[in-house]
Design an enzyme around this catalytic site. Structure first.
Site, PDB file in Angstrom:
ATOM      1  N   SER A  16       0.812  -1.219   0.000  1.00 13.56           N
ATOM      2  CA  SER A  16       0.000   0.000   0.000  1.00 13.56           C
ATOM      3  C   SER A  16       0.840   1.260   0.000  1.00 13.56           C
ATOM      4  O   SER A  16       0.315   2.357  -0.217  1.00 13.56           O
ATOM      5  CB  SER A  16      -0.940   0.010   1.211  1.00 13.56           C
ATOM      6  OG  SER A  16      -0.199  -0.034   2.422  1.00 13.56           O
ATOM      7  N   ASP A  64     -24.049  -1.710   5.827  1.00 14.43           N
ATOM      8  CA  ASP A  64     -23.294  -1.829   4.581  1.00 14.43           C
ATOM      9  C   ASP A  64     -24.258  -1.595   3.423  1.00 14.43           C
ATOM     10  O   ASP A  64     -24.793  -2.540   2.845  1.00 14.43           O
ATOM     11  CB  ASP A  64     -22.633  -3.196   4.466  1.00 14.43           C
ATOM     12  CG  ASP A  64     -21.585  -3.237   3.357  1.00 14.43           C
ATOM     13  OD1 ASP A  64     -21.835  -2.646   2.283  1.00 14.43           O
ATOM     14  OD2 ASP A  64     -20.514  -3.845   3.556  1.00 14.43           O
ATOM     15  N   ARG A  77      -9.255   2.515   6.497  1.00  7.59           N
ATOM     16  CA  ARG A  77      -8.396   3.499   5.840  1.00  7.59           C
ATOM     17  C   ARG A  77      -8.538   4.833   6.562  1.00  7.59           C
ATOM     18  O   ARG A  77      -9.626   5.176   7.045  1.00  7.59           O
ATOM     19  CB  ARG A  77      -8.779   3.660   4.362  1.00  7.59           C
ATOM     20  CG  ARG A  77      -8.352   2.497   3.479  1.00  7.59           C
ATOM     21  CD  ARG A  77      -6.833   2.438   3.340  1.00  7.59           C
ATOM     22  NE  ARG A  77      -6.382   1.406   2.413  1.00  7.59           N
ATOM     23  CZ  ARG A  77      -6.064   0.161   2.766  1.00  7.59           C
ATOM     24  NH1 ARG A  77      -6.175  -0.212   4.034  1.00  7.59           N
ATOM     25  NH2 ARG A  77      -5.628  -0.705   1.863  1.00  7.59           N
ATOM     26  N   ASP A 113      -5.648   2.831  13.818  1.00  6.86           N
ATOM     27  CA  ASP A 113      -4.552   2.068  13.222  1.00  6.86           C
ATOM     28  C   ASP A 113      -4.163   2.612  11.849  1.00  6.86           C
ATOM     29  O   ASP A 113      -3.098   2.278  11.340  1.00  6.86           O
ATOM     30  CB  ASP A 113      -4.951   0.589  13.086  1.00  6.86           C
ATOM     31  CG  ASP A 113      -3.833  -0.264  12.519  1.00  6.86           C
ATOM     32  OD1 ASP A 113      -2.743  -0.288  13.127  1.00  6.86           O
ATOM     33  OD2 ASP A 113      -4.036  -0.896  11.453  1.00  6.86           O
ATOM     34  N   GLU A 169      -0.717   8.921   5.826  1.00  6.87           N
ATOM     35  CA  GLU A 169       0.414   8.011   6.062  1.00  6.87           C
ATOM     36  C   GLU A 169       1.489   8.189   4.992  1.00  6.87           C
ATOM     37  O   GLU A 169       1.157   8.370   3.810  1.00  6.87           O
ATOM     38  CB  GLU A 169      -0.080   6.556   6.017  1.00  6.87           C
ATOM     39  CG  GLU A 169      -0.807   6.103   7.249  1.00  6.87           C
ATOM     40  CD  GLU A 169      -1.251   4.641   7.139  1.00  6.87           C
ATOM     41  OE1 GLU A 169      -0.620   3.870   6.382  1.00  6.87           O
ATOM     42  OE2 GLU A 169      -2.236   4.281   7.793  1.00  6.87           O
ATOM     43  N   HIS A 226      -0.664   1.142  11.442  1.00  2.00           N
ATOM     44  CA  HIS A 226      -1.260   0.392  10.328  1.00  2.00           C
ATOM     45  C   HIS A 226      -0.788  -1.068  10.332  1.00  2.00           C
ATOM     46  O   HIS A 226      -0.266  -1.578   9.344  1.00  2.00           O
ATOM     47  CB  HIS A 226      -0.908   1.054   8.988  1.00  2.00           C
ATOM     48  CG  HIS A 226      -1.833   0.656   7.877  1.00  2.00           C
ATOM     49  ND1 HIS A 226      -2.031   1.440   6.760  1.00  2.00           N
ATOM     50  CD2 HIS A 226      -2.617  -0.447   7.692  1.00  2.00           C
ATOM     51  CE1 HIS A 226      -2.882   0.839   5.940  1.00  2.00           C
ATOM     52  NE2 HIS A 226      -3.249  -0.305   6.489  1.00  2.00           N
ATOM     53  N   GLY A 264      -3.655  -5.745  10.090  1.00  2.00           N
ATOM     54  CA  GLY A 264      -3.622  -6.930   9.242  1.00  2.00           C
ATOM     55  C   GLY A 264      -2.291  -7.647   9.254  1.00  2.00           C
ATOM     56  O   GLY A 264      -2.076  -8.562   8.451  1.00  2.00           O
ATOM     57  N   TYR A 265      -1.393  -7.269  10.150  1.00  2.00           N
ATOM     58  CA  TYR A 265      -0.068  -7.870  10.204  1.00  2.00           C
ATOM     59  C   TYR A 265      -0.078  -9.138  11.052  1.00  2.00           C
ATOM     60  O   TYR A 265      -0.292  -9.096  12.262  1.00  2.00           O
ATOM     61  CB  TYR A 265       0.942  -6.882  10.793  1.00  2.00           C
ATOM     62  CG  TYR A 265       1.647  -6.030   9.776  1.00  2.00           C
ATOM     63  CD1 TYR A 265       0.977  -5.544   8.666  1.00  2.00           C
ATOM     64  CD2 TYR A 265       2.998  -5.710   9.908  1.00  2.00           C
ATOM     65  CE1 TYR A 265       1.623  -4.761   7.725  1.00  2.00           C
ATOM     66  CE2 TYR A 265       3.650  -4.923   8.971  1.00  2.00           C
ATOM     67  CZ  TYR A 265       2.957  -4.453   7.886  1.00  2.00           C
ATOM     68  OH  TYR A 265       3.599  -3.674   6.948  1.00  2.00           O
TER      69      TYR A 265
END
Length: 401
Positions: free
Chosen positions: A45, A146, A210, A234, A239, A256, A259-260
């Protein structure tokens, strides 16, 4: 076959090394001059991919080792015959576990007092859908918003779709939408000043989607004039630049890394490799070339079997199950380091630019193990309900020897 790739894509050399000439470069610094004779480009990203990067190059395939694609001009790629692959869903469980870790940290800090707080999940795709189902399994009231999925009608009947204000009325609000500026349901600044004012006193807001989904100036104003909101951030609007004041006022601030995890990053790279092989019709390649592509996930050569011993005194603690989750993520400690970095970073970034420092802070988190890879010893000290709760999260429970 020449492949130019961000050197920090997890296991990229191991998985893509057999496909051709692999050129590894710092992701943020990849330029058009590096791609003139390249066939494929693999990015994270941190690198925008658009006309200015790809025009007059040989690139016919772009692989994004990410779920979101707001850094990719997919319209230009499509119009110019460049195939686009992504990894949507590969990091889904890692992000879900991050959200659970944030809730655990705030619960243990006394910022969430309700035993089963309601949770509003905004965005019910690969990540938000999993989070909604998981929290519902754990006994929480879940409100799902959603609009794009709701318009699909009967394709997702498992959820009762609610308007945004209903989700914002919950005790916890968690964002899981892509960043979009156009269309019927744009998400840029979805949570503006009016939406943020609607959040109830003492509510928790988690943004692991995001940065631009939340109006950071409005959020900072809300935190400054009404410090009754517990905010977990996060992702950041600019960024790797980070609003130091917002980071300081957040209950938890991280670079960020939701997702790590080792499992998520391995799965993402393998997912890209499968799409790469399909695009270039490499079905006839040798078994050695595809050995890395056919990795099923956790059991595919990555280190598993992390152990966590449950202290005996936790057996008398009604929050012991949350302590397990908190110990696995360690977000309070990570947040403290990140907040200090944001506040102490000098105005003149030399000799280390903020982008390099931001990446340095993130890199150690790649070793994080997801819950199913963690063995809990001493679990017999916990109550049966706590053991069932942990098993629902995927933990392997072991008695002490």
């Amino acid at each position: 076959m020449k492949i130019v790739a961000d050197k920090d894509i997890f296991a990229v050399e191991r998985i893509f090394g057999g496909f051709g000439e692999l050129v590894l470069l710092p992701g943020r610094g990849i330029g058009r001059q590096d791609l003139v004779d390249a066939d494929a480009l693999l990015v994270r990203s941190v690198r925008a991919v658009d006309r200015s990067l790809l025009r007059n190059t040989g690139v016919g395939f772009v692989g994004a080792a990410t779920s979101g694609l707001d850094h990719i001009d997919s319209e230009w790629l499509g119009a110019n015959g460049v195939a686009l692959a992504h990894c949507r869903g590969a990091n889904a469980w890692a992000v879900v576990e991050y959200c659970l870790g944030a809730i655990a940290s705030l619960r243990l800090a006394g910022r969430i007092e309700t035993r089963y707080p309601s949770i509003g999940v905004i965005g019910a795709g690969a990540i938000g859908g999993r989070l909604a189902r998981r929290m519902r399994e754990l006994g929480h009231k879940v409100v799902v918003c959603d609009p794009p999925l709701a318009e699909l009608g009967g394709t997702r009947r498992e959820f009762v779709w609610r308007p945004l204000p209903h989700a914002l009325d919950c005790d916890i609000v968690s964002l899981h939408v892509p960043l979009t500026a156009g269309g019927r349901h744009p998400t840029r600044h979805l949570l503006d000043a009016a939406a943020l004012e609607r959040l109830r006193p003492g509510a928790v807001l988690i943004n692991a989607s995001r940065g631009g989904v939340v109006d950071e100036a409005a959020l900072l104003a809300r935190l400054t004039h009404g410090p009754d909101l517990h905010c977990v951030v996060d992702v950041w609007q600019n960024e790797p630049e980070v609003d130091a004041e917002l980071a300081a006022k957040a209950a938890l601030a991280t670079p960020h890394i939701a997702g790590y995890s080792e499992q998520a990053k391995w799965g993402a790279t393998a997912m890209l490799a499968r799409q790469f092989a399909e695009h270039f019709s490499l079905a006839s390649a040798s078994r050695e070339d595809f050995a890395a592509v056919e990795v099923p996930g956790v059991d595919a050569g990555i280190k598993t079997g992390a152990n966590l011993a449950i202290p005996g005194e936790w057996g008398r603690d009604r929050l012991a199950h949350w302590r397990v989750v908190d110990r696995c993520l360690g977000l309070a400690s990570l947040s403290g380091r990140f907040q200090r970095w944001a506040l102490e970073r000098p105005a003149d970034p030399r000799p280390c630019p903020p982008a390099e420092e931001f990446d340095r802070l993130r890199r150690p988190l790649l070793a994080r193990q997801e819950f199913p890879a963690i063995k809990l010893t001493g679990a017999q000290t916990l109550s049966r309900s706590q053991q069932r709760w942990l098993r629902r999260l995927g933990f392997a429970l072991r008695a002490s020897r």
